[in-house]
Design a protein around this motif. Structure first.
Motif, PDB file in Angstrom:
ATOM      1  N   ALA A 276       0.808  -1.210   0.000  1.00 44.36           N
ATOM      2  CA  ALA A 276       0.000   0.000   0.000  1.00 44.36           C
ATOM      3  C   ALA A 276       0.836   1.253   0.000  1.00 44.36           C
ATOM      4  N   CYS A 277       2.108   1.196   0.258  1.00 40.65           N
ATOM      5  CA  CYS A 277       2.946   2.394   0.376  1.00 40.65           C
ATOM      6  C   CYS A 277       3.962   2.524  -0.746  1.00 40.65           C
ATOM      7  N   SER A 278       3.998   1.608  -1.701  1.00 45.03           N
ATOM      8  CA  SER A 278       4.987   1.697  -2.775  1.00 45.03           C
ATOM      9  C   SER A 278       4.305   1.432  -4.109  1.00 45.03           C
ATOM     10  N   ALA A 279       4.634   2.229  -5.088  1.00 41.58           N
ATOM     11  CA  ALA A 279       4.021   2.101  -6.407  1.00 41.58           C
ATOM     12  C   ALA A 279       4.908   1.259  -7.307  1.00 41.58           C
ATOM     13  N   ASP A 280       4.308   0.274  -7.948  1.00 44.26           N
ATOM     14  CA  ASP A 280       5.038  -0.538  -8.908  1.00 44.26           C
ATOM     15  C   ASP A 280       5.353   0.299 -10.147  1.00 44.26           C
ATOM     16  N   VAL A 281       6.555   0.142 -10.676  1.00 44.08           N
ATOM     17  CA  VAL A 281       6.998   0.969 -11.800  1.00 44.08           C
ATOM     18  C   VAL A 281       6.113   0.749 -13.025  1.00 44.08           C
ATOM     19  N   THR A 282       5.773  -0.498 -13.299  1.00 43.80           N
ATOM     20  CA  THR A 282       4.936  -0.794 -14.459  1.00 43.80           C
ATOM     21  C   THR A 282       3.562  -0.171 -14.316  1.00 43.80           C
ATOM     22  N   ASP A 283       2.962  -0.324 -13.142  1.00 45.16           N
ATOM     23  CA  ASP A 283       1.645   0.268 -12.905  1.00 45.16           C
ATOM     24  C   ASP A 283       1.693   1.781 -13.025  1.00 45.16           C
ATOM     25  N   MET A 284       2.769   2.384 -12.531  1.00 44.62           N
ATOM     26  CA  MET A 284       2.923   3.826 -12.630  1.00 44.62           C
ATOM     27  C   MET A 284       3.004   4.254 -14.094  1.00 44.62           C
ATOM     28  N   ALA A 285       3.756   3.496 -14.903  1.00 38.80           N
ATOM     29  CA  ALA A 285       3.886   3.825 -16.318  1.00 38.80           C
ATOM     30  C   ALA A 285       2.553   3.712 -17.040  1.00 38.80           C
ATOM     31  N   VAL A 286       1.790   2.654 -16.729  1.00 37.96           N
ATOM     32  CA  VAL A 286       0.477   2.480 -17.353  1.00 37.96           C
ATOM     33  C   VAL A 286      -0.455   3.610 -16.959  1.00 37.96           C
ATOM     34  N   ASP A 287      -0.397   4.034 -15.697  1.00 34.84           N
ATOM     35  CA  ASP A 287      -1.249   5.136 -15.253  1.00 34.84           C
ATOM     36  C   ASP A 287      -0.886   6.439 -15.951  1.00 34.84           C
ATOM     37  N   ILE A 288       0.397   6.655 -16.200  1.00 36.13           N
ATOM     38  CA  ILE A 288       0.813   7.863 -16.907  1.00 36.13           C
ATOM     39  C   ILE A 288       0.295   7.830 -18.345  1.00 36.13           C
ATOM     40  N   VAL A 289       0.413   6.667 -18.996  1.00 33.52           N
ATOM     41  CA  VAL A 289      -0.124   6.522 -20.354  1.00 33.52           C
ATOM     42  C   VAL A 289      -1.631   6.748 -20.354  1.00 33.52           C
ATOM     43  N   ALA A 290      -2.323   6.173 -19.369  1.00 26.40           N
ATOM     44  CA  ALA A 290      -3.776   6.360 -19.271  1.00 26.40           C
ATOM     45  C   ALA A 290      -4.131   7.831 -19.100  1.00 26.40           C
ATOM     46  N   LEU A 291      -3.338   8.538 -18.311  1.00 26.95           N
ATOM     47  CA  LEU A 291      -3.585   9.965 -18.105  1.00 26.95           C
ATOM     48  C   LEU A 291      -3.443  10.729 -19.415  1.00 26.95           C
ATOM     49  N   LEU A 292      -2.403  10.417 -20.183  1.00 28.41           N
ATOM     50  CA  LEU A 292      -2.202  11.082 -21.470  1.00 28.41           C
ATOM     51  C   LEU A 292      -3.343  10.762 -22.439  1.00 28.41           C
ATOM     52  N   VAL A 293      -3.773   9.500 -22.458  1.00 25.08           N
ATOM     53  CA  VAL A 293      -4.897   9.112 -23.309  1.00 25.08           C
ATOM     54  C   VAL A 293      -6.155   9.864 -22.907  1.00 25.08           C
ATOM     55  N   CYS A 294      -6.383   9.977 -21.603  1.00 27.88           N
ATOM     56  CA  CYS A 294      -7.559  10.704 -21.112  1.00 27.88           C
ATOM     57  C   CYS A 294      -7.542  12.160 -21.536  1.00 27.88           C
ATOM     58  N   LEU A 295      -6.385  12.788 -21.479  1.00 27.70           N
ATOM     59  CA  LEU A 295      -6.285  14.191 -21.877  1.00 27.70           C
ATOM     60  C   LEU A 295      -6.589  14.369 -23.366  1.00 27.70           C
ATOM     61  N   CYS A 296      -6.069  13.461 -24.186  1.00 25.59           N
ATOM     62  CA  CYS A 296      -6.381  13.512 -25.620  1.00 25.59           C
ATOM     63  C   CYS A 296      -7.873  13.276 -25.851  1.00 25.59           C
ATOM     64  N   GLY A 297      -8.430  12.314 -25.120  1.00 26.72           N
ATOM     65  CA  GLY A 297      -9.846  12.015 -25.264  1.00 26.72           C
ATOM     66  C   GLY A 297     -10.735  13.156 -24.803  1.00 26.72           C
ATOM     67  N   LEU A 298     -10.329  13.832 -23.732  1.00 27.96           N
ATOM     68  CA  LEU A 298     -11.099  14.989 -23.258  1.00 27.96           C
ATOM     69  C   LEU A 298     -11.124  16.093 -24.310  1.00 27.96           C
ATOM     70  N   ALA A 299      -9.974  16.322 -24.954  1.00 30.73           N
ATOM     71  CA  ALA A 299      -9.919  17.332 -26.005  1.00 30.73           C
ATOM     72  C   ALA A 299     -10.794  16.933 -27.193  1.00 30.73           C
ATOM     73  N   GLY A 300     -10.710  15.671 -27.600  1.00 30.71           N
ATOM     74  CA  GLY A 300     -11.508  15.206 -28.730  1.00 30.71           C
ATOM     75  C   GLY A 300     -13.001  15.252 -28.456  1.00 30.71           C
TER      76      GLY A 300
END
Length: 303
Positions: free
Chosen positions: A22-46
């Motif tokens: 609960a106190c440490s973020a997995d690197v892979t999960d963090m990377a996927v969340d960053i990609v998801a955030l970028l996708v969300c921003l593009c989707g919000l604009a579209g």
């Protein structure tokens, strides 16, 4: 973050964590969340562009009413998912209880928009199928405000479903929450998904095999691709969460939520690309592309 539990698997998954600690973020999960955030921003604009064009720049017709409501559903889903991903990426304080409260709320809100997207795609598919199978009735007898009434009823249904699930899941009654989520996904799988798929199969067969059609119009291509992408990118979220209620974990939560974000982000780009292509593909303005896609509905009905 998810609570540390050793008894039954959590019945209410959250899109913001995949790490066991609960106190440490997995690197892979963090990377996927960053990609998801970028996708969300593009989707919000579209989807924001879709809302602007269909709301203020393009004349309303039966299908654009559905598409406008679908853009609202996708926009709100992406907004909740972007907030969830941003909170996870920026989280510096280890507070599992506080994170769990926010995660549950965001997850339930995202389910509200997700369900609404499914309901609207089903309505769009049935509408176009009826317009092809019963063209005379569709042109002359279809109620003028049917699209608006159907959308209002679907929003009310989505609110009622998520309100029932929320009242059970936020009370921390795991068994009741489990039953509520299973019931919701059974409603999605049995009541809404089959008519959507069957209508599109009928539509494709009728359009491609009909003697009076030279080639499928842009609108039919858009509807087919939208439903296809929902089956590819959107359905895994429902299947994953449904199976989780029985203790099955087939893939990471981050992956299914990333796919769902892609599903809600891709529709505006589908509209634009299909509207940009004529005999030779050429890039045009967003408004012209949308006009090309949705103008053909104007000859189907006088609504």
């Amino acid at each position: 973050m998810e609570p540390n539990q050793t008894s039954p698997p959590p019945t209410l998954p959250t899109p913001t964590t995949g790490a066991d600690d609960a106190c440490s973020a997995d690197v892979t999960d963090m990377a996927v969340d960053i990609v998801a955030l970028l996708v969300c921003l593009c989707g919000l604009a579209g989807n924001g562009a879709v809302l602007w064009l269909l709301g203020f720049r393009i004349r309303r017709n039966p299908i654009t009413v559905y598409i406008l409501n679908l853009a609202v559903a996708d926009f709100t889903f992406l907004l909740f998912m972007a907030t969830s991903s941003l909170l996870y990426v920026m989280e510096n304080v280890c507070s599992a209880l506080a994170s769990l409260t926010y995660a549950r709320s965001l997850f339930l809100l995202s389910l509200f928009s997700y369900n609404m997207g499914l309901y609207l795609l089903t309505a769009i598919s049935i509408e176009r199928c009826v317009s092809v199978l019963c063209p005379l009735w569709y042109r002359c007898r279809r109620p003028q405000r049917l699209s608006a009434v159907v959308c209002a009823l679907l929003w009310a249904l989505s609110v009622a479903v998520i309100a029932a699930v929320t009242s059970l899941c936020l009370s921390h009654e795991h068994e009741h929450c489990r039953v509520a989520l299973i019931s919701m996904y059974v409603l999605n799988f049995i009541v809404f998904a089959p008519p959507m798929v069957i209508s599109n199969v009928i539509l494709v067969i009728k359009v491609l095999c009909g003697s009076q059609r030279r080639q499928p119009g842009r609108l039919y291509i858009v509807i087919f691709l939208t439903v296809l992408f929902f089956l590819i990118f959107g359905v895994p979220l429902s299947v994953w969460n449904f199976l989780q209620q029985f203790g099955y974990m087939l893939m990471s939560s981050q992956v299914v939520f990333l796919l769902a974000c892609i599903n809600s982000s891709i529709n505006p780009f589908v509209y634009f690309l299909v509207g940009s292509c004529r005999r030779q593909c050429s890039l045009v303005s967003f408004q012209v592309a949308f006009w090309r896609v949705f103008e053909e509905t104007g000859v189907m009905t006088s609504s």
